[in-house]
Design a protein around this motif. Structure first.
Motif, PDB file in Angstrom:
ATOM      1  N   UNK A 136       0.591  -1.122   0.182  1.00 40.98           N
ATOM      2  CA  UNK A 136      -0.001   0.015   0.046  1.00 40.98           C
ATOM      3  C   UNK A 136       0.958   1.326   0.051  1.00 40.98           C
ATOM      4  N   UNK A 137       0.631   2.258  -0.978  1.00 41.47           N
ATOM      5  CA  UNK A 137       1.134   3.489  -0.920  1.00 41.47           C
ATOM      6  C   UNK A 137       0.377   4.671  -0.577  1.00 41.47           C
ATOM      7  N   UNK A 138       0.935   5.626   0.134  1.00 41.07           N
ATOM      8  CA  UNK A 138       0.111   6.623   0.596  1.00 41.07           C
ATOM      9  C   UNK A 138      -0.824   7.284  -0.632  1.00 41.07           C
ATOM     10  N   UNK A 139      -1.689   8.094  -0.390  1.00 39.72           N
ATOM     11  CA  UNK A 139      -2.275   8.787  -1.041  1.00 39.72           C
ATOM     12  C   UNK A 139      -3.446   9.769  -0.280  1.00 39.72           C
ATOM     13  N   UNK A 140      -3.860  11.034  -0.860  1.00 37.54           N
ATOM     14  CA  UNK A 140      -4.623  11.670  -0.393  1.00 37.54           C
ATOM     15  C   UNK A 140      -5.682  12.461  -1.508  1.00 37.54           C
ATOM     16  N   UNK A 141      -7.067  12.288  -1.358  1.00 36.72           N
ATOM     17  CA  UNK A 141      -8.070  12.820  -2.105  1.00 36.72           C
ATOM     18  C   UNK A 141      -8.251  14.313  -1.708  1.00 36.72           C
ATOM     19  N   UNK A 142      -7.947  14.421  -0.552  1.00 34.04           N
ATOM     20  CA  UNK A 142      -8.477  15.635   0.035  1.00 34.04           C
ATOM     21  C   UNK A 142      -7.253  16.262   0.783  1.00 34.04           C
ATOM     22  N   UNK A 143      -6.621  17.430   0.564  1.00 34.40           N
ATOM     23  CA  UNK A 143      -5.592  18.057   1.129  1.00 34.40           C
ATOM     24  C   UNK A 143      -5.633  18.057   2.942  1.00 34.40           C
ATOM     25  N   UNK A 144      -4.358  18.063   3.451  1.00 32.63           N
ATOM     26  CA  UNK A 144      -4.534  18.295   5.037  1.00 32.63           C
ATOM     27  C   UNK A 144      -4.947  19.637   5.164  1.00 32.63           C
ATOM     28  N   UNK A 145      -5.331  19.926   6.349  1.00 33.35           N
ATOM     29  CA  UNK A 145      -5.699  21.265   6.894  1.00 33.35           C
ATOM     30  C   UNK A 145      -7.317  21.176   7.179  1.00 33.35           C
ATOM     31  N   UNK A 146      -7.832  22.439   7.241  1.00 36.45           N
ATOM     32  CA  UNK A 146      -9.346  22.399   7.339  1.00 36.45           C
ATOM     33  C   UNK A 146     -10.165  21.554   6.578  1.00 36.45           C
ATOM     34  N   UNK A 147      -9.996  21.456   5.265  1.00 39.44           N
ATOM     35  CA  UNK A 147     -10.848  20.518   4.191  1.00 39.44           C
ATOM     36  C   UNK A 147     -10.516  18.935   4.686  1.00 39.44           C
TER      37      UNK A 147
END
Length: 340
Positions: free
Chosen positions: A180-191
Motif C-alpha cells: 500500500x502506498x500513501x494517497x490523499x483525495x483531500x489535502x490536509x488542513x481544514x478541508x
C-alpha cells in the motif's frame, strides 16, 4: 507480511454472466500493442487499458484487474454528498465479456472505481486487495452478498501473492508483492479535517506492485523482484508521497500508472475542490518518482475532469520528458519484460 495463494483458474469474474452467452476465457484482443521506446523484444507481461482507472495486468497466467469500472456513456456515479459524475465513454470491454480475473486491486471505495454494476456482479470469492475502509464495506454486506476474500493494506503494509502455477520451475515460483502506498483525495488542513468528520470522500491508496519469483520455500526474504510498477491511485501531490522514493532508494521503478484528470467537485463548472492530480501535479510526481516509463490513466472518462490529457502531454514535452511516457487509448495494450 500477509500471504495469499492464487492458482490461475477458469472461473468467470462475475456471478451473473448471461447464461445464453456462456463464459469465454479468451484472451483480450488489443486494438494496438505498444512497448517501451527502447523495446527489449523479450516482453512476457502486459497491461490492457479498459478505461478510467481500470487496467488488466497479465503475467505468468495470472490476471490482475485494477479499480473495476464498466459503466457506459450516460451512466451516473455517486461521488459524494450532492455530487454525481456522468460517464462520457464506453469501456474497452464489457463486464460480462471479461476473461478470468484472479485478483482485484481496489484503490478506494468510490463508484467511479467500483461501480454499482460491478459491486452487484463480481463473484463473491474473487480476491480483492484494498484499503481498510473499502474492506469494511465489502465484507460487511448481508448474508450471501459479502465479499469473502478481501485483504486490507494500509500505507506501507504489504502482502505476497503466491501464484500456484502448473509447471513452475522447482524452487522458483512466480509471486506478486503488493504494498500500500500513501494517497490523499483531500489535502490536509481544514478541508481534510472536515472530510474526516463527514466522510464525504473515502480514503485512498496507491500501490507498489512487484512482479517476481520466490526462490526458496516462499519465505518473506526469498522474493526477488523482476519488474516494479507504482500505481498512484487517486491522490493529490501531497507531502506524504515524498517518502516513496526514500523507501525505494536504490530500487528501480520500471513503470508508473498515474491517475490524472484534475477531478473537481462538485463539477468543472464549479471547481470548488480538486481531488486528483492535474497536469502540473502529474509532472511533479513524475519528477519525484522518476520511473523508467509513465502511462497516464484516469483522465477523460467522466465529466468531472478539468485537466485533459493534452495538458499533461504538453507539460511532459515542455519538460523534455516525452521519451519517458507511453499513451494508451482504451483497448490498447502495453507489453513489458519481467526479468527472472
Amino acid at each position: 507480511m500477509k500471504h495469499l495463494e492464487i492458482k490461475p483458474g477458469e472461473k468467470p469474474p462475475t456471478r451473473d454472466f448471461p447464461t445464453e452467452k456462456g463464459f469465454s476465457n479468451a484472451n483480450l484482443q488489443p486494438a494496438e500493442v505498444k512497448v517501451h521506446p527502447s523495446g527489449s523484444g523479450d516482453e512476457n507481461a502486459s497491461i490492457f487499458f479498459v478505461g478510467t482507472a481500470t487496467t488488466i495486468l497479465e503475467w505468468e497466467g495470472i490476471r490482475v484487474m485494477t479499480d473495476p469500472n464498466f459503466l457506459h456513456a450516460g451512466d451516473h456515479v455517486h461521488l459524494g454528498p450532492g455530487v454525481t459524475g456522468t460517464r462520457k465513454t464506453n469501456p474497452a470491454i464489457d463486464l460480462h465479456d471479461l476473461p478470468n480475473i484472479d485478483l482485484v486491486l481496489l484503490s478506494h471505495y468510490h463508484a467511479d472505481h467500483f461501480d454499482q454494476k460491478v459491486e452487484e456482479s463480481l463473484r463473491r470469492d474473487l480476491p480483492i486487495i484494498t484499503t481498510p475502509h473499502a474492506a469494511s464495506h465489502l465484507k460487511g454486506k448481508g448474508e450471501g452478498e459479502a465479499f469473502t476474500e478481501v485483504y486490507d493494506l494500509d500505507f506501507y503494509n504489504n502482502m505476497l501473492v503466491d501464484v500456484k502455477k502448473d509447471g513452475a520451475q522447482p524452487g522458483k515460483s512466480p509471486a506478486i508483492k503488493v504494498t500500500g502506498m500513501p494517497g490523499k483525495h483531500v489535502p490536509s488542513g481544514v478541508l481534510g479535517s472536515l472530510n474526516d468528520l463527514v466522510n464525504a470522500v473515502p480514503p485512498t491508496n496507491g500501490w507498489m506492485v512487484e512482479l517476481g519469483y520466490n526462490t526458496s520455500g516462499g519465505s518473506d526474504d526469498s522474493f526477488k523482484c523482476g519488474y516494479r510498477i507504482y500505481i498512484s491511485g487517486d491522490t493529490l501531490m501531497v507531502d506524504e508521497l515524498k517518502e516513496i522514493p526514500e523507501r525505494y532508494k536504490g530500487q528501480n521503478i520500471d513503470l508508473m500508472l498515474i491517475h490524472l484528470g484534475g477531478t473537481t467537485v462538485p463539477s468543472p463548472s464549479v471547481p470548488l475542490l480538486m481531488i486528483t492530480m492535474d497536469a502540473k501535479q502529474g509532472l511533479e510526481l513524475v519528477r519525484l518518482i522518476n520511473p523508467d516509463l509513465t502511462i497516464p490513466i484516469h483522465y477523460d472518462d467522466y465529466d468531472v475532469f478539468l485537466s485533459p490529457l493534452s495538458d499533461f502531454k504538453k507539460a511532459m514535452e515542455d519538460a523534455g520528458l516525452s521519451s519517458k511516457v507511453v499513451y494508451l487509448d482504451r483497448k490498447d495494450q502495453y507489453k513489458f519484460q519481467v526479468k527472472q
